[in-house]
Write a protein that holds these residues in place. Structure first.
Motif, PDB file in Angstrom:
ATOM      1  N   UNK A   1       0.839  -1.196   0.000  1.00  0.00           N
ATOM      2  CA  UNK A   1       0.000   0.000   0.000  1.00  0.00           C
ATOM      3  C   UNK A   1       0.875   1.248   0.000  1.00  0.00           C
ATOM      4  N   UNK A   2       0.574   2.175  -0.878  1.00  0.00           N
ATOM      5  CA  UNK A   2       1.346   3.410  -0.955  1.00  0.00           C
ATOM      6  C   UNK A   2       1.107   4.313   0.234  1.00  0.00           C
ATOM      7  N   UNK A   3       2.134   5.044   0.607  1.00  0.00           N
ATOM      8  CA  UNK A   3       2.019   6.014   1.695  1.00  0.00           C
ATOM      9  C   UNK A   3       2.216   7.399   1.102  1.00  0.00           C
ATOM     10  N   UNK A   4       1.161   8.215   1.138  1.00  0.00           N
ATOM     11  CA  UNK A   4       1.188   9.515   0.458  1.00  0.00           C
ATOM     12  C   UNK A   4       1.415  10.657   1.432  1.00  0.00           C
ATOM     13  N   UNK A   5       0.662  10.676   2.521  1.00  0.00           N
ATOM     14  CA  UNK A   5       0.734  11.799   3.456  1.00  0.00           C
ATOM     15  C   UNK A   5       1.942  11.682   4.372  1.00  0.00           C
TER      16      UNK A   5
ATOM     17  N   UNK B   1       8.699   4.272  -8.617  1.00  0.00           N
ATOM     18  CA  UNK B   1       9.329   3.183  -9.363  1.00  0.00           C
ATOM     19  C   UNK B   1       8.823   1.800  -9.008  1.00  0.00           C
ATOM     20  N   UNK B   2       7.917   1.703  -8.035  1.00  0.00           N
ATOM     21  CA  UNK B   2       7.443   0.398  -7.579  1.00  0.00           C
ATOM     22  C   UNK B   2       6.220  -0.067  -8.363  1.00  0.00           C
ATOM     23  N   UNK B   3       6.080  -1.374  -8.500  1.00  0.00           N
ATOM     24  CA  UNK B   3       4.943  -1.952  -9.203  1.00  0.00           C
ATOM     25  C   UNK B   3       4.683  -3.355  -8.675  1.00  0.00           C
ATOM     26  N   UNK B   4       3.513  -3.928  -8.957  1.00  0.00           N
ATOM     27  CA  UNK B   4       3.212  -5.276  -8.462  1.00  0.00           C
ATOM     28  C   UNK B   4       4.174  -6.325  -9.003  1.00  0.00           C
ATOM     29  N   UNK B   5       4.309  -7.395  -8.258  1.00  0.00           N
ATOM     30  CA  UNK B   5       5.174  -8.511  -8.621  1.00  0.00           C
ATOM     31  C   UNK B   5       4.335  -9.782  -8.730  1.00  0.00           C
ATOM     32  N   UNK B   6       4.653 -10.633  -9.701  1.00  0.00           N
ATOM     33  CA  UNK B   6       3.979 -11.919  -9.813  1.00  0.00           C
ATOM     34  C   UNK B   6       4.447 -12.850  -8.700  1.00  0.00           C
TER      35      UNK B   6
ATOM     36  N   UNK C   1       4.243 -16.564  -1.331  1.00  0.00           N
ATOM     37  CA  UNK C   1       5.166 -15.483  -1.660  1.00  0.00           C
ATOM     38  C   UNK C   1       4.485 -14.135  -1.501  1.00  0.00           C
ATOM     39  N   UNK C   2       5.259 -13.148  -1.081  1.00  0.00           N
ATOM     40  CA  UNK C   2       4.810 -11.760  -1.027  1.00  0.00           C
ATOM     41  C   UNK C   2       5.945 -10.888  -1.560  1.00  0.00           C
ATOM     42  N   UNK C   3       5.626  -9.650  -1.916  1.00  0.00           N
ATOM     43  CA  UNK C   3       6.686  -8.747  -2.340  1.00  0.00           C
ATOM     44  C   UNK C   3       6.210  -7.736  -3.367  1.00  0.00           C
ATOM     45  N   UNK C   4       7.166  -7.099  -4.050  1.00  0.00           N
ATOM     46  CA  UNK C   4       6.863  -6.129  -5.098  1.00  0.00           C
ATOM     47  C   UNK C   4       8.132  -5.875  -5.895  1.00  0.00           C
ATOM     48  N   UNK C   5       7.989  -5.210  -7.030  1.00  0.00           N
ATOM     49  CA  UNK C   5       9.122  -4.887  -7.889  1.00  0.00           C
ATOM     50  C   UNK C   5       9.473  -3.410  -7.779  1.00  0.00           C
TER      51      UNK C   5
ATOM     52  N   UNK D   1       6.611   3.098   6.809  1.00  0.00           N
ATOM     53  CA  UNK D   1       6.043   1.786   7.124  1.00  0.00           C
ATOM     54  C   UNK D   1       4.864   1.535   6.192  1.00  0.00           C
ATOM     55  N   UNK D   2       4.929   0.445   5.426  1.00  0.00           N
ATOM     56  CA  UNK D   2       3.871   0.167   4.458  1.00  0.00           C
ATOM     57  C   UNK D   2       3.502  -1.309   4.498  1.00  0.00           C
TER      58      UNK D   2
END
Length: 233
Positions: A36-40, A52-57, A83-87, A216-217
């Protein structure tokens, strides 16, 4: 810690060992994972890393067991590898190093052992078909985490590989609780067998601490679970 995992596993399966009838399922679940993105309240630097982040298979598999409580309501548990994570396609921002070009690609991969507890409720059912939502909690034990590095062109030097192999994230807890929910459809093959498809979402309650951007995300995953179910008496 190992004794705790063993106790949770044995305790979760014990009621079914003495039941007269239950269903066991074999599950294979490809999907995607992201955080989850953290904006504020974050710095410009932290936002540039997130861009630069995007979902990962990802890929989950395991077995589960379900027992009818009533005609429509069932209680389930199981044990899964997950599995969990991101690109990240902008590693120069993540590592605050302008020499790391965009041709370097990084997958932050975490491997978990999961024991869920959940309920399913049949909203439609006949002799051939069943449709149901599901909701529960997920116990996740972290087995390992690493950076998987690749390029869009060329080779990676040893120095660059060493830099990118050091995760810019850290997990504060080995055991994590989370929420799972989804919907499923099951089709009858014969009197004791069925096949099904479930769309399942899982959210981790324990955040990842980003030591570079000081944020923290929370990780989550979305999977399509292909099931083979067998009734046991």
């Amino acid at each position: 810690m190992k004794k705790l995992v063993l106790f949770v596993f044995i305790s979760s399966f014990h009621p079914w060992l003495w039941a007269q009838e239950f269903n066991w399922g074999l599950n294979v679940a490809p999907g995607i994972s992201y955080r989850i993105g953290q904006i504020n309240g974050v710095s410009d630097y932290a936002q540039s890393v997130q861009i630069g982040e995007e979902p990962m298979y990802v890929f989950d598999f395991g077995i589960d067991m379900r027992k009818n409580i009533t005609e429509k309501l069932s209680l389930g548990t199981g044990i899964y590898y997950s599995q969990k994570g991101f690109s990240n396609t902008h590693v120069a921002a993540a590592y605050d190093d302008p020499l790391l070009s965009r041709r370097y690609l990084l997958d932050f991969v975490q491997n978990y052992l999961e024991v869920p507890f959940y309920l399913t409720y049949s909203v439609y059912q006949n002799e051939q078909l069943e449709f149901y939502p599901m909701l529960g909690i997920n116990n996740s034990m972290l087995l390992s985490e690493k950076n998987s590095i690749s390029t869009t062109s060329g080779e990676i030097s040893e120095e660059t590989m060493k830099t990118l192999s050091e995760p810019y994230l850290s997990s504060t807890k080995l055991h994590n609780l989370g929420l799972l929910g989804g919907i499923g459809i099951m089709g009858t093959v014969d009197s004791k067998s069925a096949i099904g498809l479930e769309a399942i979402g899982k959210l981790m309650f324990t955040p990842l601490e980003d030591k570079f951007t000081v944020t923290n995300r929370y990780l989550y995953s979305l999977n399509f679970n292909f099931k083979f179910v067998r009734k046991i008496r």
